[in-house]
Design an enzyme around this catalytic site. Structure first.
Site, mmCIF file in Angstrom:
data_model
loop_
_atom_site.group_PDB
_atom_site.id
_atom_site.type_symbol
_atom_site.label_atom_id
_atom_site.label_comp_id
_atom_site.label_asym_id
_atom_site.label_seq_id
_atom_site.Cartn_x
_atom_site.Cartn_y
_atom_site.Cartn_z
ATOM 1 N N LYS B 280 0.825 -1.204 0.000
ATOM 2 C CA LYS B 280 0.000 0.000 0.000
ATOM 3 C C LYS B 280 0.858 1.251 0.000
ATOM 4 C CE LYS B 280 -2.954 -2.833 2.793
ATOM 5 N NZ LYS B 280 -2.948 -3.314 4.177
ATOM 6 N N ASN B 302 -2.502 -3.953 15.643
ATOM 7 C CA ASN B 302 -3.123 -2.680 15.265
ATOM 8 C C ASN B 302 -4.376 -2.357 16.082
ATOM 9 O OD1 ASN B 302 -5.315 -4.088 14.226
ATOM 10 N ND2 ASN B 302 -4.456 -4.177 12.170
ATOM 11 N N CYS B 364 5.304 3.435 13.860
ATOM 12 C CA CYS B 364 4.442 2.312 13.499
ATOM 13 C C CYS B 364 4.006 2.586 12.072
ATOM 14 C CB CYS B 364 3.287 2.173 14.475
ATOM 15 S SG CYS B 364 2.441 3.711 14.865
ATOM 16 N N ASP B 366 1.294 5.095 11.064
ATOM 17 C CA ASP B 366 1.121 6.541 10.993
ATOM 18 C C ASP B 366 1.833 7.267 12.124
ATOM 19 O OD1 ASP B 366 -0.522 6.575 8.687
ATOM 20 O OD2 ASP B 366 -2.169 5.807 9.908
ATOM 21 N N TRP B 368 0.814 7.555 15.233
ATOM 22 C CA TRP B 368 -0.005 8.268 16.223
ATOM 23 C C TRP B 368 -0.740 7.323 17.183
ATOM 24 C CZ3 TRP B 368 -2.319 10.923 11.414
ATOM 25 C CH2 TRP B 368 -3.158 10.070 10.721
#
Lengths: 742, 591
Positions: B280, B302, B364, B366, B368
């Site tokens: 991605k 996640n 990670c 992003d 955040w």
């Protein structure tokens, strides 16, 4: 220390036998060492020794260790390092009988040998063959020792291995137990003697009856064990029992404790009744009747052998449970960490603890809420009866939550009460496994749960309980060596003429000075204990006995209206009632009685907590914990440096000693008042003489070895721990971002 | 007084000491919207209770009328995640309503539908006010105007905090490149970067890092100068894109620390997931492109996995606990295993910085969610300042709020879309990890458990502006600091409630917690606090406070006596000069 490349994705293989090569260890041209010998206790004899033996460091994956000499004596297996002892020898909490490298023979649980990289349990057959390259000793206090035998002379290695295996594993006679050779000087008249009630004299029992206002009868007819060898020398029974001598005292309800309302707790050995045995059945009915007569013609009986796990279940469960704590290396540790909770559950140990506490609560409910006499029975009447009756008494009577009270309780219910310590603890390594069972440990576990949940109610600390659980396997004390009072007396009598220097000197475990100096004994006291506020004599109501006053619970709310009086003239129907009650035990269906006990707990819980009143445990899943101190104290992977409950306790102890110092200063200053000396145990020494920087390990005061460098313990093999297989794991973090990327 | 004001009640049912004293203590600007009598609350612990239900623009309030003593149920509407009618009306016209809360409980009410169909049911009003954002209304935080002695919005001043760390220095500078949030709209305005990197280069880097979240400094070791740097993933993609400036930046980060010629990059994700991200456009740093850097995956899952785990945990603990399978049920939720992995990750980071004197980069995807979990936990281990009450507030303001943890999305303030896949208990998980550390180090934290629970309660309550919006930029745009009250205003105005009496301040202590499952516990007094059988107990703190008071009292008396004696001595010194006086050792004060 670990490979970071793949983030622990590759797990380290169990490097079980990556032995050190001899070159690595600078054993080459050391100057001829002086022969070292252990400091023997009086009466201790050295059997054999071997040098050099490598003792592996436990807290290290690299399989390194220290060289030294391994000895076997009639008391212990001991290892003496060739290295100079480190300066940290002034331990605050040092056992005078055995140190960190000593294993009392009685404390050895299992020995494993590693033969050609295969680990085998050592049994009689293996001993005669060749000796293993590595010997692993699992101790009953959960320490694990690993020794490499490959460096010393073959002959020596063989001898020490066979010697240890022989003395630790082979069946032996009671006379060979070290206690009978131990010549420790009997300590002068000790505090324990004045305060721990031993229950070996009629006076002790009378006093206890007086204390609890019991209206029962002291039996002295068994003084010479003519009545029964399985019954205590002295004991107490309901008033109305006339016939003592039938059926060798079987079925006799032994008084345990009286509630201030008048009802009481009894225990009895009730052998299973066969159909034909009508007479015996009648005898038992009479006995139940006698209990009912004790107070308000009411009784509830409970056959513990039917409603609780039996001693074999207990043994099996504990065997599974303890395995989780006998950790030999880091890899094992992190592997077992993954399935930790389900492993614990599968052992069933916590559930057995819960069941015992639950049963004790049910007994307490009968006494406290319904004011009914309770008779607990079991085939022998000296295993689970002891557990349940002691627990119920601790919950009901704050006296047993003091140190001396607790010790007296153990004397009353367990030692004088004829718990078969010798068989249950298997001190003599008998092959017949049927009789072994850690029943006393189970009791201590239950007490620990209470201490853990209601700390301020107990004068003693968890350290005290841990030490007590260890002391069972120290073959010096008479307390845990016998199967009954009769057994004790007969052995002592037979032995004492043989000892040349006067009578046999077997200290009781309660003489703590045998093991610890007074400074170390401070750790037995719980700094959280809330002492009962002492009223002035003038205020104290004179007619109320102490016992009753202590039970300051709001009993009026609990009491059911006293409607039981109508039984008085209806002895026949009473009999019927009793029979019915006995046969349809409390827990006919599993749900209903639990619900009422739940209610009992909840109504107790809604009242303000009085630490000197009734105490009930919460038994919901999250409330039952593992006795961390006992089970995790030797596992370096879980040491919290500078943390753990010890961080709190030392702070509290420090503050408490400051308060006491100040009090003393005031007392000395206050010349107008006659110095009333406070007899309560106080912390005589500034306890924060140990490292005040907060760098104690959580396993303090037990782990001696933890003077390691200050490094975190980083788990290995994390990936195996959590394989989330569902689709969530592969989902994008940001739900919306999936679109933008594709 | 704990019972009034913005305290979220800590027990399921509050007992009212004085039932005659009527009703609820309203907060400033809190208005009753509707109320109904004859509502039945189906309490899972004590059974159905009848009473009246009141809905204000801030809370739901149920007052039982058929029992003694009088009970009350009082919860902020922000804590509701879902309100719905269950089934159709019964023959008697009774309708059941289910209320799912964000704080681990579900409530059920039964209420008679109003006969006049024009009149709205109290539950319709509830649905409107529980989800103001979905109904185009503003959150109560924007109405609430209580004034506290301290202004919590002033707690965090980035420049002051970096100055405390000795920054800027010869290696690190402030960059104004994000002053107007042009470089990265989820980052703070104040960024610290190596002096050797220009703003232009930072702009190039931003196109190579997901969401423009470039590697910037989070914390610097006061002695070794090893730095904790945070970022998002690199946009490597399937073709293995590289970015010269990004490589230069990481080299500069390494060079800023003279003690080590290595750099550790901690990727919080499991390596499989990190690799899958390449499909991605994302990915991770290759060791070819980044010389001297070592990449470590920390295997933390996640937000979706975490959400599911908490859902399972709720099933296991609420309302009833299955006694005999408690442990295996707990294990099957994996909640504590996730906690273990997060703590283990933070421990490895802290170890590299403290013991290895090496700088680290943490990211990670992003940057955040897992990233602030890891950096802030590592910072708590490394820097005792963050273990104080104010220091912890600064840590949250900095690592979580200014660096754009998406609180609005993760919590879903005022939003009725309870199935939103962006919701996840990431922050709760972090607080749980902190709690685990406070358990292991009971004297190392200035705050107590109640402080942590208060933070979590007001994470949901929408009473304070602190946890609103997704980023610093959004909060400024909404004028949150101007228009709302900060949670820290409330907390810092009554600090004594939140102080751990056992706290000892050791300035340079590094904490390395034990992360084995054996030492992790379920946080019963948070997750199971609604169960009345789990009575919270803090006897240690209680006892300690008592002893402190006792010591103070005795000390006073000793001092009085000393003074008296001194006076007497002075008056009679001529006669008995040199008579021995007991010297009293001054008691060391250490608290």
């Amino acid at each position: 220390m670990l490979s970071l490349g793949s983030g622990g994705a590759k797990s380290t293989k169990p490097s079980f036998v990556s032995y050190v090569t001899p070159e690595e260890i600078k054993s080459e041209k050391d100057p001829p060492k002086q022969e070292k010998h252990p400091d023997l206790l009086p009466g201790e004899v050295e059997f054999c020794s071997a040098n050099p033996i490598l003792k592996y460091t436990q807290d290290d994956l690299s399989q390194r260790g220290v060289f030294g000499t391994l000895f076997c004596t009639n008391f212990r297996v001991t290892f003496i390092s060739d290295e100079k002892p480190q300066e940290k020898t002034d331990k605050t909490f040092k056992n005078k009988l055995y140190g960190e490298n000593d294993i009392p023979l009685m404390c050895v649980d299992h020995i494993y040998g590693v033969y050609d990289e295969k680990r085998k349990l050592i049994t009689g057959g293996l001993v005669k063959n060749k000796y293993p390259s590595k010997m692993i000793i699992h101790c009953k206090d959960l320490r694990v020792f690993q020794f490499s035998l490959t460096f010393s002379k073959e002959e020596d290695a063989k001898k020490i291995f066979q010697g240890i295996a022989h003395h630790c594993l082979e069946e032996k006679s009671l006379k060979c137990v070290f206690a009978f050779s131990y010549m420790g000087t009997p300590s002068p008249e000790m505090q324990w003697k004045q305060e721990t009630v031993m229950f070996d004299s009629p006076e002790d029992w009378t006093q206890e009856m007086k204390r609890t206002k019991a209206n029962c009868r002291l039996v002295t007819e068994n003084e010479n064990f003519e009545l029964s060898q399985r019954l205590p020398k002295y004991f107490v029974i309901p008033l109305t029992i006339g016939d003592l001598f039938s059926y060798q005292g079987k079925g006799l309800p032994i008084w345990c404790w009286s509630h201030y309302s008048g009802c009481a707790l009894f225990k009895a050995s009730f052998p299973p009744v066969t159909q034909e045995d009508g007479d015996f059945q009648k005898h038992l009915d009479t006995m139940i009747n006698a209990v009912a007569h004790n107070h308000l013609y009411s009784v509830k009986t409970e056959d513990l052998s039917e409603s609780l796990p039996n001693i074999q279940d207990i043994q099996q469960s504990y065997n599974k449970f303890k395995q989780f704590f006998l950790i030999e290396n880091s890899t094992d540790f992190w592997l077992s960490d993954v399935k930790w909770f389900s492993s614990l559950e599968s052992s069933g140990w916590l559930d057995i603890i819960r069941q015992c506490l639950q049963k004790a609560v049910e007994v307490v409910e009968c006494l406290e809420k319904d004011n009914t006499n309770v008779l607990i029975t079991e085939e022998e009447g000296t295993d689970l009866c002891c557990v349940i009756s002691s627990l119920a008494q601790i919950m009901l009577d704050p006296y047993y939550r003091t140190l001396m009270g607790f010790q007296s309780l153990v004397q009353k219910e367990w030692v004088a009460g004829c718990h078969a310590f010798l068989d249950r603890c298997n001190h003599l390594h008998q092959k017949d496994k049927e009789y072994h069972s850690p029943v006393f440990l189970l009791f201590l576990e239950c007490v620990w749960q209470l201490v853990h949940q209601h700390s301020p109610a107990f004068q003693f600390s968890e350290t005290y309980l841990t030490v007590l659980s260890d002391s069972v396997h120290v073959p010096v004390f008479s307390t845990f060596l016998f199967n009954s009072s009769h057994h004790r007396e007969s052995v002592m009598k037979a032995e004492s003429p043989l000892a040349q220097s006067g009578p046999l000197s077997c200290p009781t475990v309660w003489d703590w000075s045998v093991q610890f100096d007074s400074k170390a004994q401070n750790f037995f006291f719980n700094p959280l204990y809330l002492e009962k506020v002492k009223h002035d004599r003038a205020v104290r109501k004179p007619h109320k006995p102490k016992h009753q006053r202590n039970l300051s619970l709001p009993s009026t709310a609990f009491k059911t209206p006293p409607k039981k009086g109508f039984f008085k003239d209806e002895t026949d129907s009473l009999k019927k009632m009793l029979r019915v009650k006995r046969l349809s035990r409390w827990r006919g269906s599993p749900d209903a009685p639990t619900a009422t006990t739940r209610e009992f707990f909840e109504s107790w819980q809604h009242r303000p907590l009085d630490y000197h009143g009734l105490l009930l445990p919460c038994l919901d899943g999250p409330a039952v914990h593992i006795w961390m101190q006992r089970y995790l104290r030797w596992i370096p992977e879980v040491y919290i440096l500078g943390g753990g409950s010890v961080a709190v306790m030392t702070k509290l102890m420090e503050l408490l000693s400051q308060v006491q110092d100040l009090k003393r200063v005031l007392e000395q200053r206050d010349s107008s008042q006659a110095a009333k000396l406070d007899h309560r145990p106080y912390f005589q020494h500034r306890l924060l003489s140990f490292d005040s920087s907060g760098r104690l390990s959580s396993s303090f005061p037990f782990a001696y070895t933890c003077y390691r460098s200050f490094k975190p313990i980083i788990p290995t093999g994390l990936m195996q721990s959590l394989m989330v297989t569902d689709s969530l794991a592969s989902q994008e973090d940001e739900a919306s971002s999936v679109v933008s990327f594709v | 007084d704990r019972s009034s004001g913005p305290r979220v009640s800590d027990t399921e049912l509050r007992v009212y000491k004085d039932p005659s004293k009527d009703e609820l203590p309203l907060l400033p600007e809190e208005l009753v919207q509707d109320s109904a009598k004859d509502v039945t609350y189906i309490c899972p612990f004590i059974g159905p209770v009848r009473g009246s239900l009141t809905v204000t623009n801030y809370r739901l309030f149920f007052r039982c009328t058929d029992r003694e003593p009088v009970f009350g149920l009082d919860l902020p509407l922000g804590g509701l995640s879902r309100v719905e009618k269950i089934g159709a009306a019964s023959s008697r016209g009774d309708v059941s309503y289910g209320v799912v809360c964000k704080d681990m409980r579900n409530l059920r009410f039964v209420h008679k539908e109003p006969e006049n169909s024009l009149k709205k049911s109290v539950f319709e009003v509830l649905m409107k006010f529980a989800f103001p954002v979905s109904n185009n209304m503003s959150l109560f935080a924007f109405e609430y105007k209580q004034v506290f002695p301290e202004n919590g919005w002033k707690v965090y001043d980035p420049l002051a905090e970096y100055k405390r760390q000795g920054l800027p220095n010869e290696s690190w500078r402030i960059s104004k490149v994000n002053d107007h949030y042009e470089l990265c709209d989820s980052y703070p305005a104040t960024l610290f970067v190596p002096v050797t990197i220009t703003d232009e280069e930072l702009r190039r880097v931003s196109s190579f890092r997901a969401k423009g979240r470039i590697p910037v400094l989070s914390w610097i070791h006061p002695e070794s100068q090893a730095a904790v740097v945070r970022a998002s993933q690199t946009m490597v993609g399937q073709n293995g894109r590289r970015c010269k400036e990004d490589e230069k930046l990481l080299q500069a980060i390494m060079d800023a620390n003279a003690q080590s010629h290595k750099l550790f990059i901690f990727d919080a994700r499991p390596s499989v997931n990190a690799a899958a991200n390449k499909m991605k456009g994302g990915g991770f740093e290759s060791e070819d492109a980044y010389q001297n850097a070592e990449l470590v995956f920390l295997d933390i899952h996640n937000i979706h996995v975490m959400r599911e785990s908490l859902r399972k945990l709720k099933d296991v603990v609420y309302p009833n606990i299955e006694e005999s399978h408690w442990l295996s049920n707990l294990e099957s939720t994996h909640w504590l295993e996730h906690i273990k992995l997060i703590l283990a990750g933070a421990l490895r980071i802290a170890d590299k910085v403290e013991s290895g004197k090496t700088s680290v980069v943490v990211h990670c995807s992003d940057g955040w969610d897992r990233t602030p979990q890891l950096t802030s936990l590592a910072l708590i281990m490394l820097d005792s300042h963050y273990r104080t009450i104010r220091g912890f507030q600064i840590l949250l303001e900095k690592e979580w709020l200014s660096f754009g943890h998406r609180f609005q999305q993760r919590v879903g303030h005022g939003d009725k879309n309870h199935t939103d896949a962006d919701r996840s208990p990431i922050f709760l998980q972090f607080i749980d990890c902190v709690w685990q550390m406070t358990r292991q180090f009971p004297a190392a934290f200035e705050f107590n458990e109640y402080f942590l629970i208060t933070i979590l309660d007001h994470l949901y309550s929408c009473l304070f502006g602190t946890f609103l919006c997704n980023s610093e930029q959004q909060r400024l745009k909404e004028e949150v600091p101007k228009r709302t009250v900060s949670l820290w205003s409330f907390v810092n105005s009554q600090l004594e409630e939140f102080v751990n009496p056992l706290y000892v301040h050791y300035p340079s202590h590094v904490l390395f917690p034990t992360v084995g499952i054996r030492h992790l516990q379920l946080w019963v007094s948070y997750y199971i606090r609604w169960n009345p059988r789990m009575r919270p107990q803090e006897p240690v703190h209680q006892r300690y406070k008592e002893l402190l008071a006792k010591r103070a009292e005795l000390q006073k008396r000793v001092e009085e006596l000393q003074r008296e004696a001194a006076n007497r001595m002075a008056s009679s010194s001529s006669e008995r000069a040199g008579s021995p006086t007991r010297s009293i050792t001054p008691v060391q004060t250490f608290v």
